[in-house]
Design an enzyme around this catalytic site. Structure first.
Site, PDB file in Angstrom:
ATOM      1  N   LYS A   1       0.701  -1.574  -0.126  1.00 10.76           N
ATOM      2  CA  LYS A   1       0.062   0.271   0.508  1.00 10.76           C
ATOM      3  C   LYS A   1       0.726   0.923   0.162  1.00 10.76           C
ATOM      4  O   LYS A   1       0.073   2.312   0.122  1.00 10.76           O
ATOM      5  CB  LYS A   1      -1.494  -0.092   1.497  1.00 10.76           C
ATOM      6  CG  LYS A   1      -2.504  -1.119   0.940  1.00 10.76           C
ATOM      7  CD  LYS A   1      -4.028  -0.920   1.994  1.00 10.76           C
ATOM      8  CE  LYS A   1      -4.168  -1.647   1.564  1.00 10.76           C
ATOM      9  NZ  LYS A   1      -3.330  -3.156   1.620  1.00 10.76           N
TER      10      LYS A   1
HETATM   11  C1  PLP Z   1      -4.743  -4.163   1.114  1.00  4.44           C
HETATM   12  C2  PLP Z   1      -3.439  -5.964   0.588  1.00  4.44           C
HETATM   13  C3  PLP Z   1      -3.807  -6.514  -0.206  1.00  4.44           C
HETATM   14  C4  PLP Z   1      -4.231  -7.038  -1.117  1.00  4.44           C
HETATM   15  O1  PLP Z   1      -5.237  -5.591  -1.805  1.00  4.44           O
HETATM   16  P1  PLP Z   1      -6.107  -5.076  -2.887  1.00  4.44           P
HETATM   17  O2  PLP Z   1      -5.621  -4.608  -3.665  1.00  4.44           O
HETATM   18  O3  PLP Z   1      -7.220  -5.135  -1.962  1.00  4.44           O
HETATM   19  O4  PLP Z   1      -6.837  -6.420  -3.597  1.00  4.44           O
HETATM   20  C5  PLP Z   1      -3.373  -7.999  -0.143  1.00  4.44           C
HETATM   21  N1  PLP Z   1      -1.520  -8.022   0.717  1.00  4.44           N
HETATM   22  C6  PLP Z   1      -2.056  -7.011   1.539  1.00  4.44           C
HETATM   23  C7  PLP Z   1      -0.042  -7.678   2.333  1.00  4.44           C
HETATM   24  C8  PLP Z   1      -1.927  -6.633   1.517  1.00  4.44           C
HETATM   25  O5  PLP Z   1      -2.702  -5.048   2.876  1.00  4.44           O
END
Ligand code: PLP
Length: 449
Positions: free
Chosen positions: A96
């Site tokens: 993120k």
């Molecule tokens: C948010 C997240 C995901 C999922 O991503 P999306 O964009 O919501 O599909 C997968 N792995 C981690 C570690 C995350 O923080």
């Protein structure tokens, strides 16, 4: 509406999500882009979508990715037959950061221009909160209020948030659950007079700037792996929750990146995997798993995909979304050959599969996968072909999920100095009751008008 308005708006007025009016087709430029650095590639891709002058965009990209600890920003590691795209070298060790570092700088750029203030309110069950705080800390014109359920996030996640002491960061531990935090958010954002008066905004995964930032690493990784292997097409496997990450890959493909397949991987919360296997999108209760950032049953970005899947017809899409809102399900007809999508295939990795994958990668290759990445690897390996290399997105550093690593390997292996350093730092956090009124009063006190 331009990019800057889209970033500030989040949701459209009618409650729908925003998409670019047109997706640029860039196939003819791919050869020229093959050897660009991450920063230069980000610039070439993003400038096709944004209404920000080139020089400013370059500066935003430079600032956003200088906080990453690897010169490639999102390096690719070859582990056995698989290419692992490491998206966790940012400040909070999760993918993120790629989007939220960029979003923070875009907000600052826009607010400096207009000389306005923005107060971000977010609810988090873990990862998003710390990435948002890290993307916004110390910035002018922005305050960030993050609610987390008191005592219900992991100690590491809590420390990642509450050890940030910048004046513009306000951590709130709500005496309740994550659902309480979300309910309070919804109520406050529903009070439009309050929202406008206090200039409230969000950083959730529907913000188009987040998707845009994520498109870049699909191109970057594809170029690396195609050069390394000589392949002409590649595949990606993507551990999925809100469909934000994989949707960026879908856009990359529409832009002309030669992607043979996107493998969508879910944990036990498998609404998306069921959809791509049957055409039926049907909500079920959320289960807590060892990959908590994927514990999602209503994928907020899915609506964007459906728009393209149903022929870019807004009326059809509105109809489907209404069906889902009222009945908790919607259905899409299979394609003529019976599949649901030519590009996206999907599968599920449960807890046992996840732990087994972590153990196997550790024992055989000496490589530690975090539980989210392991779900993606587990499902992705079912689609290996000799011609089309598989790039598996690794979305978090294993040290963030030390317990799962311990459960999988029987050893306490996952550490990171950044996380260890947090244990000795001072913290700041306000504990409040799980009521809308308590949060409202707190915001009123902290935001000068
Ligand atoms: C948010 C997240 C995901 C999922 O991503 P999306 O964009 O919501 O599909 C997968 N792995 C981690 C570690 C995350 O923080």
């Amino acid at each position: 509406m331009g990019f800057k308005s889209a970033v500030m708006t989040g949701l459209a007025r009618d409650g729908g999500l925003l998409l670019p009016a047109e997706i640029p087709y860039v196939a003819s430029r791919l050869p020229a882009w093959q050897r660009l650095s991450f920063h230069d590639l980000a610039f070439e891709i993003m400038r096709l979508f944004v209404d920000i002058p080139d020089n400013d965009l370059r500066a935003i990209i430079e600032r956003s990715y200088s906080s990453f600890r690897h010169p490639d920003v999102t390096p690719v590691r070859c582990v056995d037959g698989l290419h692992v795209l490491e998206l966790f070298h940012g400040p909070t060790l999760a993918f993120k950061d790629v989007a939220l570092q960029f979003l923070g700088n875009v907000f600052e750029h826009i607010l400096n221009e207009t000389n306005q203030d923005l107060n971000i309110l977010a609810a988090t069950s873990g990862d998003t909160g710390s990435a948002a705080i890290c993307g916004l800390r110390g910035r002018e014109h922005v305050r960030v209020f993050v609610m987390h359920p008191h005592g219900r996030v992991s100690p590491i996640q809590e420390r990642q948030m509450t050890t940030v002491l910048d004046d513009n960061v306000f951590n709130i531990a709500v005496d309740g659950t994550f659902d309480d935090c979300q309910r309070i958010m919804k109520t406050l954002f529903g009070d439009l007079a309050f929202k406008d008066r206090y200039a409230l905004g969000t950083v959730n995964s529907i913000n188009w700037a987040r998707v845009l930032a994520q498109i870049v690493y699909y191109f970057f990784a594809a170029f690396r792996v195609m050069r390394l292997t000589g392949a002409r097409r590649i595949q990606f496997s993507v551990p999925t929750g809100n469909f934000g990450d994989i949707f960026a890959g879908y856009i990359a493909c529409r832009m002309g990146l030669p992607i043979r397949r996107l493998v969508l991987a879910t944990n036990e919360n498998d609404i998306l995997s069921r959809f791509f296997n049957t055409g039926d999108y049907r909500q079920r209760p959320v289960q807590a798993t060892i990959s908590p950032s994927m514990d999602i049953q209503v994928a907020s970005n899915f609506e964007r995909y459906l728009y393209y899947r149903t022929g870019e017809d807004e009326a059809v899409l509105r109809d489907l979304m209404n069906q889902f809102a009222t009945g908790g399900s919607l259905t899409v007809k299979p394609l003529t050959h019976g599949g649901i999508d030519d590009l996206i295939v999907a599968g599920t990795g449960g807890t046992a599969d996840t732990l087994a994958t972590i153990r196997e990668f550790h024992e055989q290759y000496g490589y530690l996968l975090d539980p989210h990445s392991a779900v993606g690897v587990h499902v992705g390996r079912k689609y290996l072909t000799p011609e089309e290399p598989m790039i598996a997105l690794a979305t978090a550093h294993p040290a963030k999920f030390g317990q799962a690593i311990q459960d999988a390997t029987g050893q306490d292996l996952a550490h990171h100095p950044i996380l260890e350093a947090l244990m000795d730092l001072p913290t700041r956090c306000t504990v409040l009751p799980a009521t809308e009124q308590a949060i409202r009063t707190h915001l009123e006190r902290c935001i000068p008008l």
